[in-house]
Scaffold this active site. Sequence first.
Site, short mmCIF file in Angstrom:
data_model
loop_
_atom_site.label_atom_id
_atom_site.label_comp_id
_atom_site.label_asym_id
_atom_site.label_seq_id
_atom_site.Cartn_x
_atom_site.Cartn_y
_atom_site.Cartn_z
N ASP A 1 -7.66 -3.70 -0.44
CA ASP A 1 -7.93 -4.75 -1.41
C ASP A 1 -7.40 -6.10 -0.99
O ASP A 1 -7.77 -7.13 -1.56
CB ASP A 1 -7.37 -4.36 -2.78
CG ASP A 1 -8.22 -3.31 -3.42
OD1 ASP A 1 -9.44 -3.33 -3.15
OD2 ASP A 1 -7.70 -2.46 -4.14
N HIS B 1 0.70 1.20 -0.67
CA HIS B 1 -0.27 2.20 -1.10
C HIS B 1 0.49 3.49 -1.37
O HIS B 1 1.44 3.80 -0.67
CB HIS B 1 -1.32 2.43 0.00
CG HIS B 1 -2.52 3.13 -0.51
ND1 HIS B 1 -2.59 4.50 -0.62
CD2 HIS B 1 -3.69 2.64 -0.99
CE1 HIS B 1 -3.75 4.83 -1.13
NE2 HIS B 1 -4.44 3.74 -1.38
N1 ACO Z 1 5.41 -5.78 -3.15
C1 ACO Z 1 6.76 -5.64 -3.16
N2 ACO Z 1 7.41 -4.46 -3.24
C2 ACO Z 1 6.65 -3.36 -3.34
C3 ACO Z 1 5.23 -3.40 -3.33
C4 ACO Z 1 4.63 -4.67 -3.24
N3 ACO Z 1 3.30 -4.77 -3.23
N4 ACO Z 1 4.74 -2.15 -3.43
C5 ACO Z 1 5.80 -1.33 -3.50
N5 ACO Z 1 6.95 -2.05 -3.43
C6 ACO Z 1 8.32 -1.51 -3.43
C7 ACO Z 1 8.73 -1.07 -4.83
O1 ACO Z 1 9.41 -2.11 -5.53
C8 ACO Z 1 9.63 0.09 -4.52
O2 ACO Z 1 10.89 -0.43 -4.13
P1 ACO Z 1 12.26 0.40 -4.42
O3 ACO Z 1 12.16 1.64 -3.57
O4 ACO Z 1 13.33 -0.54 -3.96
O5 ACO Z 1 12.28 0.68 -5.88
C9 ACO Z 1 9.00 0.74 -3.27
O6 ACO Z 1 8.29 -0.34 -2.63
C10 ACO Z 1 8.04 1.88 -3.59
O7 ACO Z 1 7.10 1.41 -4.55
P2 ACO Z 1 6.44 2.33 -5.66
O8 ACO Z 1 5.85 1.47 -6.73
O9 ACO Z 1 7.42 3.39 -6.06
O10 ACO Z 1 5.32 3.01 -4.78
P3 ACO Z 1 4.04 3.74 -5.34
O11 ACO Z 1 3.59 4.64 -4.26
O12 ACO Z 1 4.33 4.34 -6.69
O13 ACO Z 1 3.01 2.53 -5.62
C11 ACO Z 1 1.36 0.89 -5.32
C12 ACO Z 1 1.98 2.20 -4.79
C13 ACO Z 1 1.10 1.01 -6.83
C14 ACO Z 1 0.02 0.65 -4.64
C15 ACO Z 1 2.35 -0.26 -5.04
O14 ACO Z 1 2.59 -0.39 -3.64
C16 ACO Z 1 1.86 -1.60 -5.61
O15 ACO Z 1 2.12 -1.90 -6.79
N6 ACO Z 1 1.14 -2.43 -4.78
C17 ACO Z 1 0.58 -3.68 -5.25
C18 ACO Z 1 -0.72 -3.40 -6.01
C19 ACO Z 1 -1.86 -3.00 -5.10
O16 ACO Z 1 -2.12 -3.62 -4.08
N7 ACO Z 1 -2.57 -1.94 -5.53
C20 ACO Z 1 -3.79 -1.47 -4.79
C21 ACO Z 1 -3.58 -0.13 -4.25
S1 ACO Z 1 -4.93 0.32 -3.23
C22 ACO Z 1 -6.14 0.82 -4.25
O17 ACO Z 1 -5.99 1.20 -5.38
C23 ACO Z 1 -7.44 0.78 -3.67
#
Ligand code: ACO
Length: 428
Positions: free
Chosen positions: A364, A307
């Site tokens: 979610d 998140h």
């Molecule tokens: N699975 C694996 N790796 C992940 C995940 C995941 N679900 N989420 C983040 N990471 C990793 C990224 O690859 C990144 O790694 P790095 O530092 O080596 O590059 C690090 O964790 C940070 O991730 P970001 O994408 O930069 O974090 P951000 O805060 O921008 O994104 C987000 C948050 C979009 C929710 C992300 O965690 C994601 O894509 N999750 C899966 C989709 C999801 O469940 N979305 C629902 C969110 S809740 C809502 O809207 C109600």
Amino acid sequence: MAKKAELHIDGEIIELPVITGTENETAIDISRLRAETGVITLDKGFKNTGSTQSGITFLDGEKGILRYRGYAIEELAEESSFLEVAFLLIYGELPTSEDLAAFEKEISEHTLVHEDVRSILDGFPSKAHPMGVLSSLVSSLTAFYPKSLDPNRSVEEINGTIIRSIAKLPTLAAWSFKNRMRQPVIYPDNSLGYCENFIRMMFSLPTLNYEVNPVVASALNKLLILHADHEQNCSASTVRIVGSSHASLYASVSAGIAALWGPLHGGANQAVIEMLEQIKDDGGDVDKYVAKAKDRSDSFRLMGFGHRVYKSFDPRATIIKKAADEVLGQLGVEDPVLDIAKKLEQVALNDEYFKVKGLYPNVDFYSGIIYRAIGIPTDMFTVMFALGRLPGWIAQWKEMRENGEPIGRPRQIYTGATERKYVPIEKR
Ligand code: ACO
């Protein structure tokens, strides 16, 4: 003494005011920065940027706190109703029993949509994603209520638009599902509660004497409360920015629905179930998918994990996880996908990669499991989220308008070609 920050740039020192919120969050106010220095800040994805000062929702991602207007999400989810929470978010205070009764009555009297909406609905192919249909139908309300186009009307008139939005969204949402199923639409029943009415419009048929299961209605009530607002997320920011150009509430909410649709935001609940089904069909090897998620050369992510704000745990996930266990138990549902979800949760929670990056199951991860158990089809999951988030969008839009916020218009750092001479086509 008021705190100040100093910015050293080109040998000059600029003093910037520091603003503190009621929960001691701190921001450096850069609103005069460009006028005084000619420079701007760059913050892709607005990870460090406060776009507004808001009194609606407080969340602390490190401590896993979420409060609507100061009230803990845990208490609201346990004790209140969705319309009570909607009233709280939109008008700022908990309603008295008279306030709530009047609010519920007004909403129940506006659930019907103009009959011509059905011809718009009929124009969509049955394969149309219900989020696209919903966004379009909400936008189409501007055609039936042209006065709503002017957001500078009286408080009473604005309130009429607010009530209509809350009253009509369940009808439009259920009808977008009926379109997909190519089933006749079911008209609202104003004698039913908000959740009960929606469930009936979803699952009843003209040939059925449909009884709403109270377990299902109560689960839905909780899910809607948990989704009702989440401060300046992608869709709320969209609603505010669209509304900041003085677009109508319906147009702003329609844009919010589009923003919510994506799998990185509200679309994650659909993506979670699709991912779990994929793992099940592929033999149920959870470790393989955890390894894929950790592999930087693989674009696969564990949907429902991580998140932008919560880096310790998502308080909504804790509540919903418990609710999922209760609902599945009460309905006697056994779901192999749920077993995969539980395994995945355990493996990821104990894995160093997920721990270090602060990636925990979000709301979610579990909401899709409940929706599935109560018979909501996968591509309607995000529509359910939209239904829950509506009061939050309305509250954000109303606050932005009442505060007279300026049009949202970010700057950029241009990285394209510098000036070049146009070459006529025959000389190229
Ligand atoms: N699975 C694996 N790796 C992940 C995940 C995941 N679900 N989420 C983040 N990471 C990793 C990224 O690859 C990144 O790694 P790095 O530092 O080596 O590059 C690090 O964790 C940070 O991730 P970001 O994408 O930069 O974090 P951000 O805060 O921008 O994104 C987000 C948050 C979009 C929710 C992300 O965690 C994601 O894509 N999750 C899966 C989709 C999801 O469940 N979305 C629902 C969110 S809740 C809502 O809207 C109600």
